[in-house]
Design an enzyme around this catalytic site. Structure first.
Site, PDB file in Angstrom:
ATOM      1  N   ASP A  14      -6.581   9.435   9.099  1.00 30.02           N
ATOM      2  CA  ASP A  14      -5.270   9.039   9.606  1.00 30.02           C
ATOM      3  C   ASP A  14      -4.944   9.706  10.933  1.00 30.02           C
ATOM      4  O   ASP A  14      -5.281  10.862  11.174  1.00 30.02           O
ATOM      5  CB  ASP A  14      -4.192   9.393   8.574  1.00 30.02           C
ATOM      6  CG  ASP A  14      -4.346   8.586   7.303  1.00 30.02           C
ATOM      7  OD1 ASP A  14      -4.427   7.344   7.415  1.00 30.02           O
ATOM      8  OD2 ASP A  14      -4.398   9.181   6.219  1.00 30.02           O
TER       9      ASP A  14
ATOM     10  N   GLU B  70       0.870  -1.177   0.000  1.00 28.80           N
ATOM     11  CA  GLU B  70       0.000   0.000   0.000  1.00 28.80           C
ATOM     12  C   GLU B  70       0.904   1.223   0.000  1.00 28.80           C
ATOM     13  O   GLU B  70       1.686   1.429   0.924  1.00 28.80           O
ATOM     14  CB  GLU B  70      -0.903   0.029   1.232  1.00 28.80           C
ATOM     15  CG  GLU B  70      -2.161  -0.790   1.096  1.00 28.80           C
ATOM     16  CD  GLU B  70      -3.073  -0.615   2.293  1.00 28.80           C
ATOM     17  OE1 GLU B  70      -2.950   0.409   3.012  1.00 28.80           O
ATOM     18  OE2 GLU B  70      -3.900  -1.500   2.520  1.00 28.80           O
TER      19      GLU B  70
END
Length: 263
Positions: free
Chosen positions: A60, A49
């Protein structure tokens, strides 16, 4: 069949679980992140990723946010992220690359131009956190028509009414977010994850890979035992942030992948 589809078919044939690693493109700098990326397959990573830095990464936690900021401060862009993938592809034509990020940079480039460039760079799939199924016509459907997997997130709050919509048009695998909250904010629990993996796999017919809250080899193994694989991001990125050498980062990644593959 994409590289992602081929990888999961191969792992299934071997009776192995997948280990997926996340790194932020351009963190701590372009050269170092490329060196780390090049070393991931030998460290046991089945799918990479590759984070696309963005100024407002809402899903995040601080670790990934700061990684993105370091990358942006160093001049990293979507175009340079794709160039990094293309450079990796010159040496490795088999390891799948999933670009993970947010829609704004893609929208700014233009969907058609982005998909053409991503395909040319060797990107295999997309995880775009802020595009829900209601917006599939924006990117999901064009991406799949271009031969890219569009990987959707499911969470502990994705109920049985919502899940079929999430599974619709998803391909490659489903990324199950094991906690409610942002990346790096809590630890995944295998007992909680197991029934959710079964539910999502039955609804989607796809492998279910579990991420968020996996930060040790033991945790990697425990989660992989109840899922089709595991994703580790913040724990790896935190080693990069601490200034660990490339060799030390890759050694840590190897310990995590060994855990997942022991499941």
């Amino acid at each position: 069949m994409t590289r992602i589809d081929a990888k999961f078919a191969d792992l299934k044939a071997q009776g192995k679980k997948a280990f997926v690693s996340y790194i932020m493109a351009g963190d701590p700098d372009v050269a170092t992140s490329l060196e780390i990326m090049r070393g991931l397959p030998a460290a046991g990573v089945d799918v990479i990723e590759l984070g696309l830095p963005f100024t407002d990464p809402m899903a995040d936690g601080p670790t990934i946010q700061l990684a993105g900021q370091r990358a942006l401060d160093g001049g990293m862009t979507l175009k340079k992220t794709l160039e990094m993938a293309a450079t990796f592809r010159k040496e490795d034509d088999t390891t799948p690359i999933v670009l993970m990020g947010y829609y704004n940079p893609i929208y700014s480039m233009g969907v058609d131009a982005f998909l053409k460039a991503a395909k040319a760079a060797g990107i295999d799939g997309l995880i775009i956190v802020d595009l829900p199924p209601e917006e599939d016509s924006e990117l999901c459907l064009p991406a799949q028509e271009a031969g890219l997997n569009f990987i959707r997130l499911a969470t502990p709050t994705t109920d049985d009414k919502r899940l079929p919509r999430v599974a619709q048009n998803t391909s490659g695998f489903v990324y199950y977010v094991s906690i409610t909250g942002i990346t790096g904010s809590a630890e995944a629990d295998a007992g909680d994850v197991a029934p959710e993996v079964i539910r999502i796999r039955e609804a989607s017919g796809l492998p279910v890979i579990v991420g968020f809250g996996v930060n040790t080899p033991a945790k990697s193994q425990a989660i992989a035992e109840v899922a089709d694989g595991v994703v580790v991001g913040s724990a790896i990125v935190s080693r990069i942030a601490a200034g660990d050498s490339v060799a030390d980062v890759l050694s840590f990644v190897k310990s995590l992948s060994d855990g997942a593959h022991a499941a």
